[in-house]
Scaffold this active site. Structure first.
Site, short mmCIF file in Angstrom:
data_model
loop_
_atom_site.label_atom_id
_atom_site.label_comp_id
_atom_site.label_asym_id
_atom_site.label_seq_id
_atom_site.Cartn_x
_atom_site.Cartn_y
_atom_site.Cartn_z
N HIS A 124 -0.88 5.58 -6.36
CA HIS A 124 0.54 4.39 -5.80
C HIS A 124 0.20 3.14 -5.44
CE1 HIS A 124 4.76 4.43 -4.55
NE2 HIS A 124 3.95 3.89 -3.60
N GLU A 125 -0.61 3.95 -3.51
CA GLU A 125 -0.97 2.76 -2.35
C GLU A 125 -2.07 1.46 -3.30
OE1 GLU A 125 0.12 2.48 0.10
OE2 GLU A 125 1.61 3.92 0.18
N HIS A 128 0.66 -1.23 -5.22
CA HIS A 128 1.44 -1.59 -4.59
C HIS A 128 0.39 -3.22 -4.00
CE1 HIS A 128 4.42 0.22 -2.69
NE2 HIS A 128 4.05 1.65 -2.66
N GLU A 185 8.30 -0.12 -4.85
CA GLU A 185 7.96 1.78 -5.23
C GLU A 185 7.89 1.69 -6.48
OE1 GLU A 185 7.18 3.29 -2.46
OE2 GLU A 185 6.97 1.09 -1.71
#
Length: 288
Positions: A124-125, A128, A185
């Site tokens: 997920h990071e 980003h 997100e």
């Protein structure tokens, strides 16, 4: 003639600044040069690390490095100058900065439970960074500030101008800024799910991670429309929608790690630190 030239120049600038995000295929506007974005990310990362304590646990650092490298290898920017640090803190937290700068707090490992849970957070990071969400947010702020300044200068009456600017600020916050952040997100969830599957981690574990997390976090937070992050139910519903594609990718990888190694974490009865706000950083704010 000069106005027409300025208008044409603006249109050309906007078209040339449009980018397509990998995996989600979403078009976005980025006015920040990549070199500047990366430079700002490195500066912020170094400043933050000066105030944090890096974990000295060799085994956990090795796990974080291993999981991170597997995800980075299947990402769309494997040659970026990636750097991942494990921060010693009871915070259930993680953040990403432009240029491939990632931090994982040891507190989140209690929720991750295993490598696949950690892969959920790390992918997920990393997503980003791949999607350049930091640059998108900086672009958004540039445009919003310009619009608000323009609205202010168009008002001659000072009282009316202040009222309009105040109202516009509220409208911008709840009408655009927060949904914009929530969309980031959700997009990072989508990209991250594909990355963890391609890295050999069972994507079903992403749902299980968020189910565990929803049980440990504070349920007294703001309503979803006033939050920068999707509600847990919304997030898991979105992940289930992306799951079929992720499962297909997972079935086609040569090496599967499944859930990977289960963590053996030392018991820590210390009360978790309160989450620290880091301006301009994609902090997940996972601390209860």
């Amino acid at each position: 003639m000069q106005r027409n030239f300025s208008f044409i120049f603006l249109i050309v600038l906007i078209i040339s600044a449009c980018a397509t995000t990998p995996v989600s295929n979403r078009s976005t506007l980025i006015l920040i040069p990549k070199a500047q974005e990366i430079s700002l990310g490195k500066q912020s990362y170094n400043q933050i690390l000066k105030k944090e304590k890096e974990s000295e646990d060799a085994q956990l650092n090795e796990v974080v490095r291993r999981v991170g490298q597997r995800i980075i290898a299947v990402s769309h920017m494997p040659k970026l100058d990636w750097e991942i640090k494990l921060i010693e803190s009871a915070q259930k937290n993680a953040f990403a900065l432009p240029g491939g700068k990632i931090a994982i707090y040891t507190g989140i490992l209690t929720v991750a439970k295993n490598e696949a849970g950690l892969a959920t957070v790390m992918s997920h990071e990393i997503a980003h960074v791949i999607a350049r969400h930091g640059a998108q947010r900086m672009t958004q702020q540039m445009l919003l500030q310009g619009a608000m300044i323009g609205a202010g200068l168009s008002m001659k009456n000072r009282t009316q101008r202040n009222l309009v600017l105040t109202a516009l600020g509220v409208g911008v916050l709840y009408g655009l800024t927060l949904p914009f952040s929530r969309s980031h997100e959700s997009e990072a969830d989508q990209i991250g799910l594909i990355y963890m599957a391609k890295a050999g981690y069972n994507p079903n574990e992403a749902i299980k991670f968020w189910q565990r997390f929803s049980k440990v976090k504070d349920q007294k937070g703001p309503p979803e429309w006033a939050s920068t992050h999707p509600a847990d139910k919304t997030r898991m519903r979105g992940l289930r929608g992306y799951l079929s594609r992720a499962k297909y990718d997972y079935q086609n990888v040569k090496i599967k790690y499944g859930v990977g190694e289960t963590f053996r974490l030392p018991k820590n009865k210390k009360t978790p630190d309160k989450p620290k706000a880091i301006p301009g950083v994609s902090v997940e704010t996972l601390t209860p």
